[in-house]
Design an enzyme around this catalytic site. Structure first.
Site, PDB file in Angstrom:
ATOM      1  N   LYS A  13       0.546  -1.012  -0.385  1.00  0.00           N
ATOM      2  CA  LYS A  13      -0.133  -0.490  -0.205  1.00  0.00           C
ATOM      3  C   LYS A  13       1.087   1.112   0.238  1.00  0.00           C
ATOM      4  CE  LYS A  13      -2.041  -1.499   4.164  1.00  0.00           C
ATOM      5  NZ  LYS A  13      -1.271  -2.495   4.189  1.00  0.00           N
ATOM      6  N   ARG A  88      -9.013   1.321  10.062  1.00  0.00           N
ATOM      7  CA  ARG A  88      -8.974   0.108  10.024  1.00  0.00           C
ATOM      8  C   ARG A  88      -9.573  -0.979  11.231  1.00  0.00           C
ATOM      9  NH1 ARG A  88      -3.293  -0.975   9.744  1.00  0.00           N
ATOM     10  NH2 ARG A  88      -1.884   0.686   8.583  1.00  0.00           N
ATOM     11  N   ARG A 123      11.856  -6.447   3.752  1.00  0.00           N
ATOM     12  CA  ARG A 123      12.270  -4.540   4.067  1.00  0.00           C
ATOM     13  C   ARG A 123      12.703  -3.633   5.139  1.00  0.00           C
ATOM     14  NH1 ARG A 123       6.053  -1.977   5.245  1.00  0.00           N
ATOM     15  NH2 ARG A 123       5.827  -2.935   7.409  1.00  0.00           N
ATOM     16  N   ARG A 156      12.056  -2.426  10.908  1.00  0.00           N
ATOM     17  CA  ARG A 156      11.257  -2.009  11.994  1.00  0.00           C
ATOM     18  C   ARG A 156      10.827  -2.902  12.387  1.00  0.00           C
ATOM     19  NH1 ARG A 156       6.246   0.201   7.942  1.00  0.00           N
ATOM     20  NH2 ARG A 156       5.163  -0.783   9.480  1.00  0.00           N
ATOM     21  N   ARG A 167       0.111  -8.710  13.937  1.00  0.00           N
ATOM     22  CA  ARG A 167      -0.538  -7.269  12.543  1.00  0.00           C
ATOM     23  C   ARG A 167      -1.405  -8.359  12.297  1.00  0.00           C
ATOM     24  NH1 ARG A 167       4.829  -5.268  10.736  1.00  0.00           N
ATOM     25  NH2 ARG A 167       3.148  -4.445   8.557  1.00  0.00           N
TER      26      ARG A 167
HETATM   27  P1  AP5 Z   1       4.994  -1.512   1.965  1.00  0.00           P
HETATM   28  O1  AP5 Z   1       4.622  -0.644   0.627  1.00  0.00           O
HETATM   29  O2  AP5 Z   1       5.669  -1.070   2.877  1.00  0.00           O
HETATM   30  O3  AP5 Z   1       3.549  -2.147   2.053  1.00  0.00           O
HETATM   31  P2  AP5 Z   1       2.438  -1.823   3.099  1.00  0.00           P
HETATM   32  O4  AP5 Z   1       1.152  -2.318   2.463  1.00  0.00           O
HETATM   33  O5  AP5 Z   1       2.597  -0.261   3.125  1.00  0.00           O
HETATM   34  O6  AP5 Z   1       2.749  -2.821   4.875  1.00  0.00           O
HETATM   35  P3  AP5 Z   1       2.872  -1.834   5.795  1.00  0.00           P
HETATM   36  O7  AP5 Z   1       3.824  -3.360   7.106  1.00  0.00           O
HETATM   37  O8  AP5 Z   1       3.507  -0.457   6.185  1.00  0.00           O
HETATM   38  O9  AP5 Z   1       1.111  -0.873   6.047  1.00  0.00           O
HETATM   39  P4  AP5 Z   1       0.942  -1.663   7.718  1.00  0.00           P
HETATM   40  O10 AP5 Z   1      -0.603  -1.384   7.482  1.00  0.00           O
HETATM   41  O11 AP5 Z   1       0.729  -3.085   8.571  1.00  0.00           O
HETATM   42  O12 AP5 Z   1       1.720  -0.441   8.843  1.00  0.00           O
HETATM   43  P5  AP5 Z   1       1.296   0.735   8.836  1.00  0.00           P
HETATM   44  O13 AP5 Z   1       3.181   2.170   8.485  1.00  0.00           O
HETATM   45  O14 AP5 Z   1       0.219   1.175   7.983  1.00  0.00           O
HETATM   46  O15 AP5 Z   1       5.887  -2.878   1.441  1.00  0.00           O
HETATM   47  C1  AP5 Z   1       6.504  -3.916   1.623  1.00  0.00           C
HETATM   48  C2  AP5 Z   1       7.903  -4.458   1.108  1.00  0.00           C
HETATM   49  O16 AP5 Z   1       7.270  -4.945   0.298  1.00  0.00           O
HETATM   50  C3  AP5 Z   1       8.678  -3.130   1.188  1.00  0.00           C
HETATM   51  O17 AP5 Z   1       9.646  -3.367   1.792  1.00  0.00           O
HETATM   52  C4  AP5 Z   1       8.278  -3.228  -0.495  1.00  0.00           C
HETATM   53  O18 AP5 Z   1       9.681  -2.700  -0.601  1.00  0.00           O
HETATM   54  C5  AP5 Z   1       7.741  -4.095  -0.500  1.00  0.00           C
HETATM   55  N1  AP5 Z   1       6.893  -4.695  -1.868  1.00  0.00           N
HETATM   56  C6  AP5 Z   1       6.220  -3.747  -1.719  1.00  0.00           C
HETATM   57  N2  AP5 Z   1       5.230  -3.845  -3.349  1.00  0.00           N
HETATM   58  C7  AP5 Z   1       6.163  -4.567  -3.803  1.00  0.00           C
HETATM   59  C8  AP5 Z   1       5.743  -5.453  -5.466  1.00  0.00           C
HETATM   60  N3  AP5 Z   1       4.935  -5.085  -6.045  1.00  0.00           N
HETATM   61  N4  AP5 Z   1       6.790  -6.666  -4.802  1.00  0.00           N
HETATM   62  C9  AP5 Z   1       7.981  -7.084  -4.685  1.00  0.00           C
HETATM   63  N5  AP5 Z   1       8.213  -5.954  -2.875  1.00  0.00           N
HETATM   64  C10 AP5 Z   1       7.262  -5.384  -3.004  1.00  0.00           C
HETATM   65  O19 AP5 Z   1       1.043   0.869   9.904  1.00  0.00           O
HETATM   66  C11 AP5 Z   1       2.037   0.273  11.505  1.00  0.00           C
HETATM   67  C12 AP5 Z   1       1.180   1.027  12.681  1.00  0.00           C
HETATM   68  O20 AP5 Z   1       0.980   1.851  12.674  1.00  0.00           O
HETATM   69  C13 AP5 Z   1      -0.407  -0.582  12.661  1.00  0.00           C
HETATM   70  O21 AP5 Z   1       0.180  -1.481  13.177  1.00  0.00           O
HETATM   71  C14 AP5 Z   1      -0.655   0.054  14.285  1.00  0.00           C
HETATM   72  O22 AP5 Z   1       0.233  -0.230  14.926  1.00  0.00           O
HETATM   73  C15 AP5 Z   1      -0.658   1.747  14.069  1.00  0.00           C
HETATM   74  N6  AP5 Z   1      -1.917   2.310  12.865  1.00  0.00           N
HETATM   75  C16 AP5 Z   1      -1.683   2.699  11.558  1.00  0.00           C
HETATM   76  N7  AP5 Z   1      -2.825   2.729  10.919  1.00  0.00           N
HETATM   77  C17 AP5 Z   1      -3.810   2.448  12.112  1.00  0.00           C
HETATM   78  C18 AP5 Z   1      -5.259   3.245  12.452  1.00  0.00           C
HETATM   79  N8  AP5 Z   1      -5.565   3.310  11.064  1.00  0.00           N
HETATM   80  N9  AP5 Z   1      -5.282   2.383  13.397  1.00  0.00           N
HETATM   81  C19 AP5 Z   1      -5.566   2.177  14.051  1.00  0.00           C
HETATM   82  N10 AP5 Z   1      -3.357   2.006  14.800  1.00  0.00           N
HETATM   83  C20 AP5 Z   1      -2.597   2.309  12.777  1.00  0.00           C
END
Ligand code: AP5
Length: 211
Positions: A13, A88, A123, A156, A167
């Site tokens: 994402k 979420r 990552r 991370r 998660r």
């Molecule tokens: P990446 O693009 O980083 O994936 P992502 O879907 O953004 O994954 P995240 O782990 O960041 O999402 P998340 O929802 O768990 O965490 P967030 O930071 O939002 O890609 C992942 C890897 O794959 C990278 O290395 C990339 O290079 C590679 N890649 C990407 N696309 C690829 C492809 N097509 N092919 C090959 N490789 C690829 O949230 C973190 C924490 O914050 C949560 O756990 C929670 O505690 C809190 N939080 C955030 N939002 C909320 C909310 N709304 N409510 C409550 N808590 C929240």
């Protein structure tokens, strides 16, 4: 265009939101990035969120709802934005409905759990500028160093195995049900997120009407 990106952790994402936001010239609003910045600054919000995030659980709804309300009210969101990682939970989705933001589409990133585990375990992120890499799929030019600003890359804490497991559980229980909610509202568009970064981006451009 006002889009929501919904999908499991590591589905890509954030990577795609950055690319598409640049192309559409709209802000990329990542709740994860906003919360990590609060943690880095040591703010009250950051102090409340830090341990919860490291464990892989959701931070309290009232915090993320208020942060989203404030951010989407900024003038740069008037003509569109990509909301990455919100909502979420049911409570967040209900609050978003009440914000009356006139959302266009909810893009669901469809990808297998096996693939996201591979993506998360490789990552690497830059603490200084937030750029995201993958040791195999998107390696930096110099190992361990950010291409954009030269700072050291790190893994991370919530990408460690135990937090990743939590998660996924949280995603299955609280976030995945939102797919049906948006499908029944006629807003959901599914993207096959299992291809490489360019392939997924091409599919998204078509969804955004720009490809
Ligand atoms: P990446 O693009 O980083 O994936 P992502 O879907 O953004 O994954 P995240 O782990 O960041 O999402 P998340 O929802 O768990 O965490 P967030 O930071 O939002 O890609 C992942 C890897 O794959 C990278 O290395 C990339 O290079 C590679 N890649 C990407 N696309 C690829 C492809 N097509 N092919 C090959 N490789 C690829 O949230 C973190 C924490 O914050 C949560 O756990 C929670 O505690 C809190 N939080 C955030 N939002 C909320 C909310 N709304 N409510 C409550 N808590 C929240």
């Amino acid at each position: 265009m006002k889009l929501i990106f919904l999908g499991p952790p590591g589905s890509g994402k954030g990577t795609q939101a950055k690319l598409l936001a640049e192309k559409l010239k709209v802000p990329h609003i990542s709740l994860g990035d906003i919360l990590r910045e609060e943690v880095r600054k040591g703010s009250d919000i950051g102090k409340r969120a830090k341990e919860i995030m490291n464990a892989g659980r959701l931070v309290p709804d009232e915090l993320t709802i208020e942060l989203t309300r404030q951010r989407t009210a900024q003038p740069d969101c008037k003509n569109g934005f990509i909301l990455d990682g919100f909502p979420r939970s049911d409570a967040q989705a209900n609050a978003l409905d009440k914000m009356n933001l006139n959302l266009d589409k909810v893009v669901y990133f469809d990808v297998s759990e096996d693939l996201v585990v591979i993506r998360l375990s490789g990552r690497r992120s830059c603490k200084a500028c937030g750029s995201v890499y993958h040791v195999k799929f998107k390696p930096p030019k110099a190992e361990g160093k950010c291409d954009a600003c030269g700072s050291a890359l790190y893994q991370r804490q919530d990408d460690e195995e135990k937090s990743v497991r939590t998660r996924f559980e949280v995603y299955q229980e609280q976030t995945k049900p939102l797919i049906d909610r948006y499908r029944s509202m006629g807003r959901l568009v599914t993207v096959d997120a299992s291809g490489n970064i360019d392939e997924v981006f091409s599919a998204l451009l078509k969804i955004a009407g720009d490809g």
